[in-house]
Design a protein around this motif. Sequence first.
Motif, PDB file in Angstrom:
ATOM      1  N   ALA A 273       0.858  -1.183   0.000  1.00 28.03           N
ATOM      2  CA  ALA A 273       0.000   0.000   0.000  1.00 28.03           C
ATOM      3  C   ALA A 273       0.893   1.231   0.000  1.00 28.03           C
ATOM      4  O   ALA A 273       1.867   1.306   0.746  1.00 28.03           O
ATOM      5  N   LEU A 274       0.564   2.193  -0.864  1.00 21.76           N
ATOM      6  CA  LEU A 274       1.356   3.413  -0.988  1.00 21.76           C
ATOM      7  C   LEU A 274       0.467   4.634  -0.806  1.00 21.76           C
ATOM      8  O   LEU A 274      -0.696   4.626  -1.217  1.00 21.76           O
TER       9      LEU A 274
ATOM     10  N   GLN B 130      -0.341   8.538  -1.918  1.00 20.30           N
ATOM     11  CA  GLN B 130      -0.266   9.154  -3.242  1.00 20.30           C
ATOM     12  C   GLN B 130       1.125   9.739  -3.497  1.00 20.30           C
ATOM     13  O   GLN B 130       1.682   9.587  -4.592  1.00 20.30           O
ATOM     14  N   GLN B 131       1.674  10.399  -2.497  1.00 24.64           N
ATOM     15  CA  GLN B 131       2.994  10.991  -2.662  1.00 24.64           C
ATOM     16  C   GLN B 131       4.060   9.928  -2.862  1.00 24.64           C
ATOM     17  O   GLN B 131       4.953  10.077  -3.706  1.00 24.64           O
ATOM     18  N   ALA B 132       3.994   8.841  -2.092  1.00 25.16           N
ATOM     19  CA  ALA B 132       4.972   7.767  -2.238  1.00 25.16           C
ATOM     20  C   ALA B 132       4.856   7.100  -3.612  1.00 25.16           C
ATOM     21  O   ALA B 132       5.874   6.768  -4.233  1.00 25.16           O
ATOM     22  N   ALA B 133       3.615   6.910  -4.079  1.00 25.07           N
ATOM     23  CA  ALA B 133       3.424   6.315  -5.403  1.00 25.07           C
ATOM     24  C   ALA B 133       4.021   7.206  -6.481  1.00 25.07           C
ATOM     25  O   ALA B 133       4.650   6.728  -7.439  1.00 25.07           O
TER      26      ALA B 133
ATOM     27  N   ALA C 240      -1.186   4.206  -9.332  1.00 28.34           N
ATOM     28  CA  ALA C 240      -0.281   3.062  -9.462  1.00 28.34           C
ATOM     29  C   ALA C 240      -0.931   1.755  -9.045  1.00 28.34           C
ATOM     30  O   ALA C 240      -0.231   0.744  -8.905  1.00 28.34           O
ATOM     31  N   LEU C 241      -2.248   1.732  -8.855  1.00 22.54           N
ATOM     32  CA  LEU C 241      -2.916   0.513  -8.414  1.00 22.54           C
ATOM     33  C   LEU C 241      -2.692  -0.612  -9.418  1.00 22.54           C
ATOM     34  O   LEU C 241      -2.889  -0.447 -10.627  1.00 22.54           O
ATOM     35  N   GLY C 242      -2.255  -1.779  -8.916  1.00 23.12           N
ATOM     36  CA  GLY C 242      -2.001  -2.930  -9.781  1.00 23.12           C
ATOM     37  C   GLY C 242      -0.581  -3.016 -10.284  1.00 23.12           C
ATOM     38  O   GLY C 242      -0.184  -4.073 -10.818  1.00 23.12           O
ATOM     39  N   ARG C 243       0.198  -1.944 -10.142  1.00 23.30           N
ATOM     40  CA  ARG C 243       1.581  -1.978 -10.607  1.00 23.30           C
ATOM     41  C   ARG C 243       2.403  -2.882  -9.700  1.00 23.30           C
ATOM     42  O   ARG C 243       2.082  -3.087  -8.527  1.00 23.30           O
ATOM     43  N   THR C 244       3.484  -3.415 -10.231  1.00 26.30           N
ATOM     44  CA  THR C 244       4.379  -4.268  -9.448  1.00 26.30           C
ATOM     45  C   THR C 244       5.725  -3.585  -9.276  1.00 26.30           C
ATOM     46  O   THR C 244       6.171  -2.819 -10.138  1.00 26.30           O
ATOM     47  N   VAL C 245       6.348  -3.845  -8.139  1.00 28.60           N
ATOM     48  CA  VAL C 245       7.673  -3.307  -7.846  1.00 28.60           C
ATOM     49  C   VAL C 245       8.516  -4.427  -7.263  1.00 28.60           C
ATOM     50  O   VAL C 245       7.985  -5.408  -6.718  1.00 28.60           O
ATOM     51  N   VAL C 246       9.824  -4.274  -7.377  1.00 27.69           N
ATOM     52  CA  VAL C 246      10.752  -5.255  -6.820  1.00 27.69           C
ATOM     53  C   VAL C 246      11.446  -4.616  -5.626  1.00 27.69           C
ATOM     54  O   VAL C 246      12.198  -3.641  -5.779  1.00 27.69           O
TER      55      VAL C 246
ATOM     56  N   GLN D 249       2.944  -6.231  -5.295  1.00 28.22           N
ATOM     57  CA  GLN D 249       1.930  -5.565  -6.118  1.00 28.22           C
ATOM     58  C   GLN D 249       1.225  -4.486  -5.293  1.00 28.22           C
ATOM     59  O   GLN D 249       0.848  -4.708  -4.146  1.00 28.22           O
ATOM     60  N   VAL D 250       1.080  -3.323  -5.912  1.00 30.08           N
ATOM     61  CA  VAL D 250       0.380  -2.220  -5.241  1.00 30.08           C
ATOM     62  C   VAL D 250      -1.112  -2.548  -5.226  1.00 30.08           C
ATOM     63  O   VAL D 250      -1.772  -2.542  -6.261  1.00 30.08           O
TER      64      VAL D 250
END
Length: 418
Positions: A143-144, A146-149, A158-164, A171-172
């Motif tokens: 969970a992010l 808005q500023q962090a996203a 960024a909902l649904g985006r993936t990060v490593v 997944q967000v």
Amino acid sequence: MKNFRLGWRLLLRQPFNTAVELFGLAAGFAVCFLLTAFLYYSFSYDRDVPQRERVFVIKHRLNFIPQPQWMEYTPFALREVALRSGLPLQASVWWPSKAQLNQNGALREIDITAVDPAFEQIAALRALQGDLRQALATPDGLALTQQAALQLLGTSKALGRTVVINQQVLQVRAILPDRPSASTMQFGALVGIGSTLWSEKERQQVLSNWMGIAGRIYVKTDASPQALQKTLQDVVDKAPWDNLATPEMKAALAARKMVDIGLGPLSEAYFDRTVANTMGAGPRGDMRMVLALGLAGLLILLLAVVNHINLATVRTFGRQREIAMRRVLGASTRQLLVQFMAEAMLLSTTAAALGLLLAWLLLPLASELLQRPLDGVFTPFAAGAGLLFGAVVGALSGWYPGWLARGVDMRATLAQRS
């Protein structure tokens, strides 16, 4: 309106005196607005959390060390003790840590906070997008704010985006509102305590550790805080602290406990000086200093108002012939009083508007000096309240010169000037 128009013309007759009064009052209003904004900001900490008086931070104090001090960073083993106490409550750890974000092969260090799924109810968080509970309950959830996203992924959508992160794909699953600056719960990225960022062995080691202080424990309960505190204290008294204290330390303790447990209400967290300057405490305020600054702002405005009243009183004595003529023409005491109050309100409201402008221009400097981000306190409502306050100050400050005007001797004044 007639009184206001007349007052405006009278003020323009003496532009220098009017300017001195106007800018003196404006400076007083500006200082008062800035210090009042700081006062309001300080007392608004954690107001975004409903029923914050029911939310507590577990604190502990090690009495067997030199200069023992309360700390909000507490052994996470107390979380399990609270959950098994039989009391109606929700508990969550607050475990901030550093992590490595992989952005197209480039590593970047970020702050990430692990919490229990119950933290959603404890802090009353509401997702703008997605499902926060799912994000905290799913091992690969993230969970992010808005500023962090925006900072991490370049977009707040960024909902649904993936990060490593730490070589794990997350997944967000939720986007949250940005945290208010007046909050002791600051975060940008949240994961559940069961996240894949840590192995099960690492997780259990942290959660069951009686000697580590990795973060806070938040508890929300309808039960008596004294009952929960007693339960925690009874268990802590049996915890293996002996290997941390030397025989000399134990002897110095006498009848005191080795470790004290306390509960700090979230509603009082910002002004809790007992934990100031300890690990993870963040900025904390001194209520006495905050109240003193607020009082100083009112005193500065009071001095400006007294100066304004003195100058208005001097003008009243110089307008005796005008006052006498108005009395001859049938003006009542009430009409004279209303006129003087209208003049003072006109000047004071204009000064309040200039004071608001000056305070807005000085806001970055005030924020730097007070070390608090005050940019969010100047809202349309606050500006309207400031102008209304200026009008009230004007009405009160115009009453005394108007009261003096009723005592003008019409015959003597007119005879002297004829």
